[in-house]
Design an enzyme around this catalytic site. Structure first.
Site, PDB file in Angstrom:
ATOM      1  N   CYS A   2      -3.817 -10.768  11.307  1.00 30.24           N
ATOM      2  CA  CYS A   2      -5.110 -11.340  11.652  1.00 30.24           C
ATOM      3  C   CYS A   2      -6.187 -10.571  10.890  1.00 30.24           C
ATOM      4  O   CYS A   2      -6.051  -9.367  10.678  1.00 30.24           O
ATOM      5  CB  CYS A   2      -5.474 -11.260  13.138  1.00 30.24           C
ATOM      6  SG  CYS A   2      -4.325 -12.108  14.211  1.00 30.24           S
ATOM      7  N   ARG A  27      -3.982 -12.060   5.673  1.00 28.44           N
ATOM      8  CA  ARG A  27      -3.572 -11.351   6.890  1.00 28.44           C
ATOM      9  C   ARG A  27      -3.067 -12.298   7.973  1.00 28.44           C
ATOM     10  O   ARG A  27      -2.566 -11.865   9.006  1.00 28.44           O
ATOM     11  CB  ARG A  27      -4.755 -10.548   7.445  1.00 28.44           C
ATOM     12  CG  ARG A  27      -5.303  -9.528   6.478  1.00 28.44           C
ATOM     13  CD  ARG A  27      -6.466  -8.786   7.093  1.00 28.44           C
ATOM     14  NE  ARG A  27      -6.034  -8.005   8.226  1.00 28.44           N
ATOM     15  CZ  ARG A  27      -5.551  -6.767   8.156  1.00 28.44           C
ATOM     16  NH1 ARG A  27      -5.458  -6.179   6.997  1.00 28.44           N
ATOM     17  NH2 ARG A  27      -5.184  -6.129   9.241  1.00 28.44           N
ATOM     18  N   TRP A  75      -2.830 -14.821  12.815  1.00 30.78           N
ATOM     19  CA  TRP A  75      -1.379 -14.885  12.693  1.00 30.78           C
ATOM     20  C   TRP A  75      -0.873 -14.732  14.112  1.00 30.78           C
ATOM     21  O   TRP A  75      -0.990 -13.672  14.718  1.00 30.78           O
ATOM     22  CB  TRP A  75      -0.865 -13.753  11.797  1.00 30.78           C
ATOM     23  CG  TRP A  75       0.608 -13.829  11.563  1.00 30.78           C
ATOM     24  CD1 TRP A  75       1.256 -14.581  10.625  1.00 30.78           C
ATOM     25  CD2 TRP A  75       1.638 -13.118  12.275  1.00 30.78           C
ATOM     26  NE1 TRP A  75       2.615 -14.394  10.714  1.00 30.78           N
ATOM     27  CE2 TRP A  75       2.878 -13.505  11.713  1.00 30.78           C
ATOM     28  CE3 TRP A  75       1.641 -12.224  13.329  1.00 30.78           C
ATOM     29  CZ2 TRP A  75       4.097 -13.014  12.171  1.00 30.78           C
ATOM     30  CZ3 TRP A  75       2.848 -11.723  13.791  1.00 30.78           C
ATOM     31  CH2 TRP A  75       4.064 -12.122  13.207  1.00 30.78           C
ATOM     32  N   ASN A 101      -7.784  -8.122  16.258  1.00 35.32           N
ATOM     33  CA  ASN A 101      -6.537  -7.985  15.502  1.00 35.32           C
ATOM     34  C   ASN A 101      -5.732  -6.903  16.202  1.00 35.32           C
ATOM     35  O   ASN A 101      -6.207  -5.780  16.342  1.00 35.32           O
ATOM     36  CB  ASN A 101      -6.856  -7.578  14.049  1.00 35.32           C
ATOM     37  CG  ASN A 101      -5.613  -7.147  13.282  1.00 35.32           C
ATOM     38  OD1 ASN A 101      -4.522  -7.656  13.522  1.00 35.32           O
ATOM     39  ND2 ASN A 101      -5.770  -6.225  12.368  1.00 35.32           N
ATOM     40  N   GLY A 102      -4.514  -7.252  16.641  1.00 41.39           N
ATOM     41  CA  GLY A 102      -3.682  -6.278  17.352  1.00 41.39           C
ATOM     42  C   GLY A 102      -2.968  -6.941  18.507  1.00 41.39           C
ATOM     43  O   GLY A 102      -2.872  -8.176  18.551  1.00 41.39           O
ATOM     44  N   GLU A 484      15.868  -7.417  -3.149  1.00 40.66           N
ATOM     45  CA  GLU A 484      14.486  -7.838  -3.385  1.00 40.66           C
ATOM     46  C   GLU A 484      14.447  -9.283  -3.918  1.00 40.66           C
ATOM     47  O   GLU A 484      13.620 -10.086  -3.482  1.00 40.66           O
ATOM     48  CB  GLU A 484      13.812  -6.872  -4.377  1.00 40.66           C
ATOM     49  CG  GLU A 484      12.518  -7.333  -5.019  1.00 40.66           C
ATOM     50  CD  GLU A 484      11.342  -7.506  -4.042  1.00 40.66           C
ATOM     51  OE1 GLU A 484      11.495  -7.237  -2.851  1.00 40.66           O
ATOM     52  OE2 GLU A 484      10.291  -7.955  -4.518  1.00 40.66           O
ATOM     53  N   LYS A 488      12.534 -12.211  -1.909  1.00 38.52           N
ATOM     54  CA  LYS A 488      11.404 -12.919  -2.514  1.00 38.52           C
ATOM     55  C   LYS A 488      11.653 -14.424  -2.510  1.00 38.52           C
ATOM     56  O   LYS A 488      10.769 -15.206  -2.219  1.00 38.52           O
ATOM     57  CB  LYS A 488      11.207 -12.404  -3.941  1.00 38.52           C
ATOM     58  CG  LYS A 488       9.798 -12.409  -4.398  1.00 38.52           C
ATOM     59  CD  LYS A 488       9.034 -11.125  -4.172  1.00 38.52           C
ATOM     60  CE  LYS A 488       8.966 -10.669  -2.758  1.00 38.52           C
ATOM     61  NZ  LYS A 488       8.428  -9.314  -2.624  1.00 38.52           N
ATOM     62  N   GLU A 491      11.211 -15.805   0.910  1.00 40.40           N
ATOM     63  CA  GLU A 491       9.802 -15.814   1.313  1.00 40.40           C
ATOM     64  C   GLU A 491       9.032 -16.973   0.703  1.00 40.40           C
ATOM     65  O   GLU A 491       8.377 -17.715   1.411  1.00 40.40           O
ATOM     66  CB  GLU A 491       9.108 -14.518   0.827  1.00 40.40           C
ATOM     67  CG  GLU A 491       9.213 -13.367   1.753  1.00 40.40           C
ATOM     68  CD  GLU A 491       8.369 -12.199   1.249  1.00 40.40           C
ATOM     69  OE1 GLU A 491       7.374 -11.880   1.887  1.00 40.40           O
ATOM     70  OE2 GLU A 491       8.717 -11.612   0.212  1.00 40.40           O
ATOM     71  N   HIS A 508      33.910  -8.352   0.414  1.00 46.22           N
ATOM     72  CA  HIS A 508      34.183  -8.040   1.821  1.00 46.22           C
ATOM     73  C   HIS A 508      33.571  -9.079   2.764  1.00 46.22           C
ATOM     74  O   HIS A 508      33.428  -8.825   3.959  1.00 46.22           O
ATOM     75  CB  HIS A 508      33.649  -6.648   2.170  1.00 46.22           C
ATOM     76  CG  HIS A 508      34.332  -5.556   1.392  1.00 46.22           C
ATOM     77  ND1 HIS A 508      35.608  -5.149   1.661  1.00 46.22           N
ATOM     78  CD2 HIS A 508      33.924  -4.834   0.316  1.00 46.22           C
ATOM     79  CE1 HIS A 508      35.965  -4.197   0.802  1.00 46.22           C
ATOM     80  NE2 HIS A 508      34.954  -3.999  -0.028  1.00 46.22           N
ATOM     81  N   LYS A 607       0.530 -10.861   5.314  1.00 45.02           N
ATOM     82  CA  LYS A 607       0.766  -9.779   4.357  1.00 45.02           C
ATOM     83  C   LYS A 607       0.938  -8.428   5.034  1.00 45.02           C
ATOM     84  O   LYS A 607       1.842  -7.671   4.725  1.00 45.02           O
ATOM     85  CB  LYS A 607      -0.384  -9.703   3.357  1.00 45.02           C
ATOM     86  CG  LYS A 607      -0.152  -8.609   2.331  1.00 45.02           C
ATOM     87  CD  LYS A 607      -0.573  -9.034   0.974  1.00 45.02           C
ATOM     88  CE  LYS A 607      -0.100  -8.063  -0.088  1.00 45.02           C
ATOM     89  NZ  LYS A 607       1.270  -8.327  -0.511  1.00 45.02           N
TER      90      LYS A 607
HETATM   91  O1  M6R Z   1       2.242  -3.167   3.159  1.00 48.05           O
HETATM   92  P1  M6R Z   1       3.668  -2.733   3.163  1.00 48.05           P
HETATM   93  O2  M6R Z   1       4.182  -2.383   1.811  1.00 48.05           O
HETATM   94  O3  M6R Z   1       3.934  -1.648   4.162  1.00 48.05           O
HETATM   95  O4  M6R Z   1       4.473  -4.015   3.656  1.00 48.05           O
HETATM   96  C1  M6R Z   1       5.846  -3.964   3.911  1.00 48.05           C
HETATM   97  C2  M6R Z   1       6.412  -5.348   4.071  1.00 48.05           C
HETATM   98  O5  M6R Z   1       5.796  -6.008   5.137  1.00 48.05           O
HETATM   99  C3  M6R Z   1       6.245  -6.184   2.800  1.00 48.05           C
HETATM  100  O6  M6R Z   1       6.812  -5.563   1.694  1.00 48.05           O
HETATM  101  C4  M6R Z   1       6.882  -7.574   2.994  1.00 48.05           C
HETATM  102  O7  M6R Z   1       8.263  -7.480   3.078  1.00 48.05           O
HETATM  103  C5  M6R Z   1       6.443  -8.483   1.843  1.00 48.05           C
HETATM  104  N1  M6R Z   1       6.057  -9.754   2.366  1.00 48.05           N
HETATM  105  C6  M6R Z   1       7.480  -8.664   0.822  1.00 48.05           C
HETATM  106  O8  M6R Z   1       7.118  -9.528  -0.191  1.00 48.05           O
END
Ligand code: M6R
Length: 612
Positions: A2, A27, A75, A101-102, A484, A488, A491, A508, A607
């Protein structure tokens, strides 16, 4: 998660508040809202489900006039993303509005109590209790009412509150969620982070936990919530450029940020490598007692998501070249375990935002146990950067796309720098120090070369967009890159399922899924595990699986086994992940675009994960 913003001054509040929400949209983006106090002291509120532009459309039609207001992009944590659950939330009379936010952890008990004493709730959110609590404590002063309300609240909050019964001010409070007060000329602002105010002011005051702030048109004041006394703190100058938060001709921020990778390498290494001496200079660590650093005999890297994959690459680098035992811990696990830590352990948080709740909580746990706490953080002034004893900034500018790409490249780069730094303090030879730093110096050019494959990768994304499942495989330094690549793709091409696995582990279990409809992406540079990877590719081929290979330039043989090949230039084995991540980032972005996904704001994500 948020984003919150607030404005008080001479201009129409809604202009800044909308602008800020657009910048804070990363956010959270399932609903948004704004409350503005008009000149005739009426509090008007508009909310909308969906993206900020739908709120903007509504505001255009309604004329939300007034020079004082607050806004929010959500969010969802408690309650569906509906109009009723969108912020700002108000008290029974609609005299007090709150954005938050929280998470208020004890909201259920508070809500029951407030309902019993006659309060009428309109939403399913935890936040609404704050508005009613303030209402129940309000006499004639908003900050006093908020101070009293906060005594009952457990949880995390960055709050902004306005009231028509105490106009001319915005009252804010912070605990475990970020909040900044920003100082303008005859106008002041508040926001979740400083990117919201770029172009308005560069004077920023970071609020600390358990602080309350009062801003008026011409003044600001910070108060300790516990002691109720004033705290004097100077502002910092934040030197963000407006172009850093714009797409600059790219269709998406994610693409812009991937294409910034060469620049990212330059910015993360500028002034930090001395190739002639095989040395790395990290100014951020100079504040520490150098003997303490020299005596570190164990490192724990704490991170979440993509940052944790960078940390895994760092683990391999640091163990191989600095000879220090390293463990990677997920923030969400570490904070609830009973880790063994002592004063010779360095706990390093790796985080783009510097606000990730699990990483932050783990860091606090590590500090309590006596570890040296360090940070590898991108956002300057973020909580992790302030809570650690020392650290290294990534210096890659704002990363706006929700999917982390350029920060990932930088995190691996900084970990490579840290490897040389610790290695040279310990037993790394001058020759090895030179070899690594010279190669790091060349990396921006090598990434440029990888980016030249852009069209080919776009074509591959088109070709493979009909597949619903992918396996990403790699070994040793490129095992985290397989993870990764899969993360990605999940996501940003969110109609596709992907798994990242170590090539050696594939037999495995995951191999059971392989057939002609389940392609594998193999990261198989010419490194110490090339032959091992080759055997694993044979196993995939024997099951009719298709292979896209990320291979080293000049490897013609790979074409005999892979259906498609993306080449990366040759480099040191420990640096190959920096090159191999780039085509995978591009592949995900183009796959997402092929499938019609909003790659900058993927479904269900935000994010900065500032809640557990
Ligand atoms: O801000 P941070 O690097 O601590 O965030 C960690 C994860 O939330 C962040 O890397 C998340 O997995 C991303 N959406 C990946 O693309």
């Amino acid at each position: 998660m948020c984003g919150i913003a607030g404005y008080i001054g001479k201009n129409q509040a809604s202009d800044f508040l909308l602008d800020a929400l657009k910048r804070l949209e990363y956010r959270g983006y399932d609903s948004a809202g704004m409350a503005v106090l008009s000149e005739d002291n009426a509090l008007n509120c508009i909310k909308s489900v969906g993206r900020i532009n739908s709120l903007e459309e509504k505001i255009k039609k309604t004329q939300l006039n007034g020079c004082l207001g607050i806004s929010h992009t959500r969010w969802a944590t408690h309650g569906y993303p509906t109009k009723n659950n969108a912020h700002p939330h108000s008290d029974c009379a609609g005299d007090i509005f709150v954005v938050h936010n929280g998470i208020i952890e004890n909201y259920k008990i508070l809500k029951e109590r407030l309902i019993k004493s006659g309060h009428k709730f309109k939403s399913d959110t935890d936040t609404e209790v704050i508005a009613h609590l303030i209402e129940s404590h309000f006499k004639d002063n908003l900050e006093q009412a908020l101070l009293s309300a906060l005594k009952h609240i457990e949880g995390a909050y960055a709050l902004a509150v306005i009231s028509k019964n105490d106009p001319g001010k915005i009252v804010v409070a912070k605990k475990s969620s970020p909040l900044v007060i920003c100082i303008g000329e005859n106008e002041n602002f508040i926001a979740s982070d400083s990117s919201a105010v770029v172009g308005y002011t560069n004077k920023v005051i970071y609020l600390n936990d358990n602080e309350l702030g009062i801003i008026t048109e011409n003044s600001h004041k910070i108060i300790s919530i516990a002691r109720n006394n004033e705290i004097h703190r100077n502002h910092c100058n934040v030197d963000l450029d407006i172009s850093e938060i714009q797409k600059n001709g790219h269709e998406y921020f994610m693409l812009k940020e991937i294409f910034e990778s060469p620049e990212v390498m330059k910015n993360s290494t500028r002034g930090r490598i001395i190739p002639e001496e095989g040395l790395v200079k990290l100014g951020g660590l100079e504040v520490l007692d150098q003997n303490k650093l020299r005596n570190i005999n164990r490192i724990i890297l704490i991170a979440c998501g993509t940052a944790s994959f960078a940390a895994m690459v760092g683990e391999y680098m640091l163990e191989e070249y600095a000879g220090i035992p390293v463990e990677v811990e997920l923030g969400s696990e570490f904070r609830y375990r009973k880790p063994i830590i002592n004063s010779k352990t360095a706990v390093i948080a790796v985080s783009q935002s510097g606000e990730t709740a699990d990483t932050l909580a783990s860091l606090e746990e590590a500090r309590r146990k006596g570890a040296l706490t360090l940070g590898i953080v991108n956002v300057v002034g973020s909580t992790i950067s302030r809570e650690t004893e020392a650290g290294i900034y990534n210096h890659v500018g704002p990363e706006i796309a929700v999917a982390s790409t350029k920060a990932f490249i930088s995190q691996m780069t900084v970990l490579a720098l840290l490897t040389v730094y610790f290695g040279r303090i310990k037993e790394m030879s001058l020759i090895m120090g030179k070899r690594i730093t010279e190669e790091i110096d060349k990396m921006p050019c090598l990434i440029e070369k990888v980016l030249k494959n852009d069209k080919q990768i776009k074509g591959l994304a088109k070709k493979y967009s009909k597949y619903k499942n992918f396996l990403f495989l790699g070994r040793k330094y490129n095992y985290p890159i397989a993870e990764e690549g899969a993360l990605k793709l999940k996501e940003v091409a969110y109609y596709v399922h992907a798994e990242g696995y170590s090539s050696g582990e594939m037999k495995h279990g995951p191999i059971a899924m392989i057939n002609e409809n389940f392609p594998s992406v193999f990261i198989v540079p010419n490194d110490s595990v090339y032959e091992k990877n080759w055997s694993n590719m044979e196993e995939i081929k024997a099951r009719n699986g298709k292979i896209i290979a990320i291979a080293t330039e000049g490897d013609e043989n790979i074409k005999n086994i892979a259906d498609d090949v993306i080449y990366i230039p040759k480099t040191l084995e420990m640096l190959t992940p920096i090159l191999s991540a780039v085509p995978l980032h591009l592949f995900s972005a183009y796959m997402g675009m092929e499938l019609g996904c909003d790659i900058d704001k993927p479904r269900n994500l935000a994010k900065s994960v500032t809640v557990e």
